[in-house]
Structure formats: structure tokens, C-alpha cells
Design a protein around this motif. Structure first.
Motif, PDB file in Angstrom:
ATOM      1  N   ALA A  61       0.862  -1.210   0.098  1.00  0.00           N
ATOM      2  CA  ALA A  61       0.111  -0.066  -0.087  1.00  0.00           C
ATOM      3  C   ALA A  61       0.807   1.237   0.062  1.00  0.00           C
ATOM      4  CB  ALA A  61      -0.828  -0.014   1.296  1.00  0.00           C
TER       5      ALA A  61
ATOM      6  N   ASP B 224       0.890   5.581  -0.301  1.00  0.00           N
ATOM      7  CA  ASP B 224       0.223   7.021  -0.659  1.00  0.00           C
ATOM      8  C   ASP B 224       0.391   7.604  -1.884  1.00  0.00           C
ATOM      9  OD1 ASP B 224      -0.834   7.279   2.016  1.00  0.00           O
ATOM     10  OD2 ASP B 224       0.926   8.301   2.681  1.00  0.00           O
ATOM     11  N   THR B 225      -0.827   7.945  -2.674  1.00  0.00           N
ATOM     12  CA  THR B 225      -0.764   8.737  -4.060  1.00  0.00           C
ATOM     13  C   THR B 225      -1.734   9.998  -3.836  1.00  0.00           C
ATOM     14  OG1 THR B 225      -2.851   7.762  -4.894  1.00  0.00           O
ATOM     15  CG2 THR B 225      -0.715   6.405  -5.009  1.00  0.00           C
TER      16      THR B 225
ATOM     17  N   LEU C 202      -5.035   6.210  -1.046  1.00  0.00           N
ATOM     18  CA  LEU C 202      -4.274   5.047  -0.538  1.00  0.00           C
ATOM     19  C   LEU C 202      -4.287   4.131  -1.648  1.00  0.00           C
ATOM     20  CD1 LEU C 202      -2.083   3.683   1.430  1.00  0.00           C
ATOM     21  CD2 LEU C 202      -3.979   2.829   2.624  1.00  0.00           C
ATOM     22  N   LYS C 203      -3.267   3.735  -2.480  1.00  0.00           N
ATOM     23  CA  LYS C 203      -3.440   2.696  -3.225  1.00  0.00           C
ATOM     24  C   LYS C 203      -2.901   1.404  -2.955  1.00  0.00           C
ATOM     25  CE  LYS C 203      -1.986   1.680  -8.133  1.00  0.00           C
ATOM     26  NZ  LYS C 203      -1.074   1.990  -9.395  1.00  0.00           N
TER      27      LYS C 203
ATOM     28  N   PRO D  98      -5.241  -3.811  -8.253  1.00  0.00           N
ATOM     29  CA  PRO D  98      -5.131  -2.680  -7.304  1.00  0.00           C
ATOM     30  C   PRO D  98      -6.355  -1.992  -6.986  1.00  0.00           C
ATOM     31  CG  PRO D  98      -3.846  -2.130  -9.300  1.00  0.00           C
ATOM     32  CD  PRO D  98      -4.710  -3.232  -9.690  1.00  0.00           C
TER      33      PRO D  98
ATOM     34  N   THR E  59      -7.954   1.813  -5.046  1.00  0.00           N
ATOM     35  CA  THR E  59      -7.337   3.199  -4.300  1.00  0.00           C
ATOM     36  C   THR E  59      -8.653   3.462  -3.384  1.00  0.00           C
ATOM     37  OG1 THR E  59      -6.251   3.674  -6.110  1.00  0.00           O
ATOM     38  CG2 THR E  59      -6.694   5.446  -4.633  1.00  0.00           C
TER      39      THR E  59
ATOM     40  N   PRO F  32      -9.662   6.544  -1.660  1.00  0.00           N
ATOM     41  CA  PRO F  32      -9.590   7.640  -1.510  1.00  0.00           C
ATOM     42  C   PRO F  32      -9.285   8.749  -0.148  1.00  0.00           C
ATOM     43  CG  PRO F  32     -11.665   7.437  -2.372  1.00  0.00           C
ATOM     44  CD  PRO F  32     -11.059   6.163  -2.139  1.00  0.00           C
TER      45      PRO F  32
END
Ligand SMILES: [Cu+2]
Ligand SMILES: [Zn+2]
Length: 169
Positions: free
Chosen positions: A45, A47-48, A52-53, A129, A131, A133
Motif C-alpha cells: 500500500a 500514498d498517492t 491510498l493505493k 489494485p 484506491t 481515496p
């Protein structure tokens, strides 16, 4: 020139330390009413900008969509409730730091731990994957990630029995 190079190196080191802080790897195991079973892989996992991806690399799961949440405690153990032992109950409820008391899915304003459903392929592997948000890698600290037996409709259905779990300590 020498000074410039030193400054540049410092910036690069700073950036890599930052990105490391936003990364978590979670080992996952099957769980049952006796406790923790065999290892099924891991979830990476990070952060993007979109949240969180979570990048799963899992196998040995039943095909289809599964409820997928952050639960409040870093404990995947079985626990008795109303005289019956249940898989993963020691993980507690969905992570809900704002105490909303509401299951509303990844885009809702309920439990912060509500993530998009995890999709398992027909061969039992999960590699797609998702995500979440509203979540950050730091939110996983001291909690668990749970995979449920069934789908999650982000409203009334939370996914049924808990079948796999991993902790972030
Ligand atoms: Cu759950
Ligand atoms: Zn929930």
C-alpha cells in the motif's frame, strides 16, 4: 559547483525518506474460527495523490468480489461472541476514528476503513489494485486489513464472514 551537488544530494535523500513514510506492506493469512491459517501473499500500500493505493498479490481466495476493510485492532485472532467462536473477530469493527457509526463505502462519509471491494480472479488470485481515496498509509498503523467471504454493497452488506487478515504493527 561542489556546493550545488551537495545541496542536490540532500534534496534527493529528503524526497526518498518522505516516500518511504507513505508505504506499508501487509502480509495476509487465511483465518478461521480456530485462529490464523496459512499465508496467502501480501498487499503493498502506498500514498498517492488519489488516496491510498493498495496493490494485492494474493492467492488461494474464492473468486469474485469481496468486502475489504481496515478494522480497528492489529489482531487477526478468532474470538467468541454469543458463545460461538468467529474468525477474525479480535480485529474489532471497521476503523471509524470519527465515530460515524455508518458503513458507507470508500466514497461515503462513514467508516474511514471502508475500502473498494477486492476482486479475486477465477484462479483464486487477487492482483487488481484498488484506491481508497480517504485513507493514508499512516492510518493502517496499529490496525488490520480484513477480506470478507462475500461482496460489500457499501450500505447494508458488509461482506459476511471474515476469511483473510493481515496486521500492521
Ligand atoms: Cu471488514
Ligand atoms: Zn464499514
Amino acid at each position: 559547483m561542489h556546493t550545488m551537488k551537495t545541496v542536490f544530494a540532500g534534496l534527493v535523500l529528503g524526497a526518498s525518506a518522505l516516500s518511504q513514510a507513505g508505504v506499508v506492506d501487509v502480509s495476509m493469512n487465511l483465518i478461521n474460527d480456530q485462529g490464523i491459517g496459512r499465508a496467502i501473499g501480501a498487499i503493498h500500500a502506498e500514498d498517492t495523490d488519489a488516496g491510498l493505493k493498495l496493490m494485492p498479490d494474493l492467492k488461494g481466495l474464492p473468486p469474485g468480489p469481496h468486502g475489504f476493510h481496515v478494522h480497528e485492532f492489529a489482531d487477526c485472532g478468532a474470538k467468541a461472541k454469543d458463545g460461538k467462536r468467529s474468525a477474525g473477530l479480535a480485529a474489532g469493527a471497521h476503523y471509524d476514528p470519527a465515530k460515524t457509526g455508518k458503513h458507507a463505502g470508500p466514497l461515503g462519509e462513514g467508516h474511514l476503513g471502508d475500502m473498494p471491494v477486492l476482486t479475486v480472479a477465477s484462479d483464486g488470485s487477487a492482483k487488481l489494485p484498488v484506491t481508497a481515496p480517504r485513507l493514508k498509509a499512516s492510518d493502517l498503523q496499529g490496525r488490520s486489513i480484513i477480506i470478507h467471504a462475500e461482496n460489500d454493497d457499501y450500505a447494508d452488506k458488509l461482506g459476511g464472514a471474515r476469511i483473510a487478515c493481515g496486521v500492521v504493527k
